[in-house]
Enzyme design. Structure first.
Site, short mmCIF file in Angstrom:
data_model
loop_
_atom_site.label_atom_id
_atom_site.label_comp_id
_atom_site.label_asym_id
_atom_site.label_seq_id
_atom_site.Cartn_x
_atom_site.Cartn_y
_atom_site.Cartn_z
CB SER A 121 -0.94 0.05 1.23
OG SER A 121 -1.64 0.91 1.15
CE LYS A 173 -2.58 -3.15 -0.30
NZ LYS A 173 -3.68 -3.15 -1.20
CG ASN A 177 -6.85 -3.37 -0.68
OD1 ASN A 177 -5.97 -2.76 -0.28
ND2 ASN A 177 -6.69 -4.07 -1.80
#
Length: 268
Positions: A121, A173, A177
């Site tokens: 990110s 991740k 998100n």
């Protein structure tokens, strides 16, 4: 440390540049000549074929993939396999499905090749701010790659870490998100409510600035909203359309009916 970077879009290119600034040697590859030129213009080295990339790397090699999730990752791995040797390491820094990462890890391990899934990110701001990285893989392999993660991260011991075995990085991740999209939607709906309370004639830019300091809803996303409102108070130049891969959303690209609207960047 030496690294091969496959995928020189904005994020892959900026990651390569941050690594080079940190003293690492990066050799990049992308099928797009303009992408290769962008890295060359930044002082890096780019090649126009995978054979050349692998041939330029010293064994044991480390190769980082920054390509779109899905079949492109599998196709790239398939193209690389005949050129790799036992002891080499592949790192997938894109938004792959964690189950795909687990499968790839098993398949590559059977051939003596290590696999690391790195949820990444930071977007286009990562070159300056550093990247947040959720890393999955064998402890010894991740430790060997530590200099790369320390350079890419906001600080040597900040913003990154090994979160578990192969698959754990992309799983973490995925949840990240989902939280990100939820925050974006909450901000969008909140600012929409403020705007439509017309009797108060609220200044959304002012409200955003107030919330940025001391408030429990302050965040980097709010900073970006405040900057956007300052440049374009009505956000007329931002399309009400969000492109996403479906990860953590479970649906196709969607339209927003809110006043505060967001355009996602190409993966990461």
């Amino acid at each position: 440390m030496q690294l091969g970077m496959i995928g020189l879009g904005k994020m892959g290119n900026f990651m390569a540049q941050r690594l080079m600034k940190g003293g690492h040697e990066v050799i990049g590859y992308d099928p797009d000549a303009k992408a290769r030129q962008a890295l060359t213009d930044a002082g890096g080295k780019a090649v126009d074929a995978l054979d050349k990339l692998i041939g330029a790397l010293v064994t044991p090699r480390a190769v980082w993939l920054m390509v779109p999730a899905g079949h492109v990752v599998d196709d790239t791995i398939a193209a690389l396999l005949p050129k790799l040797a036992g002891g080499d390491t592949l790192i997938d820094g894109g938004n792959s499905n964690y189950k795909d990462s687990m499968r790839r890890g098993r398949d590559l391990a059977a051939k003596g090749i290590a696999f690391v899934d790195c949820g990444t990110s930071g977007g286009v701001w990562g070159l300056k701010e550093g990247y947040s990285m959720m890393v999955g893989g064998d402890e010894a392999v991740v430790e060997r790659l530590r200099p790369l993660f320390e350079t890419l991260a906001p600080g040597r011991n900040q913003g990154w870490g090994r979160v578990g075995p192969v698959g754990a990085g992309h799983f973490t991740k995925m949840v990240h998100n989902g939280i990100e999209y939820g925050l974006m939607q909450a901000y969008a709906e909140g600012f929409s409510v403020l705007k439509h309370k017309q009797e108060f004639k609220l200044d959304l830019e002012q409200v955003a600035e107030i919330w940025r300091f001391g408030s429990v809803v302050r965040s980097w996303l709010l900073d970006l909203i405040a900057n956007a409102l300052q440049r374009d108070p009505e956000m007329k130049d931002i399309a009400p359309y969000v492109v996403d891969s479906g990860e953590a959303a479970g649906r196709s690209p969607r339209r927003s009916t809110s006043t505060c609207r967001h355009r996602s960047s190409r993966l990461r």
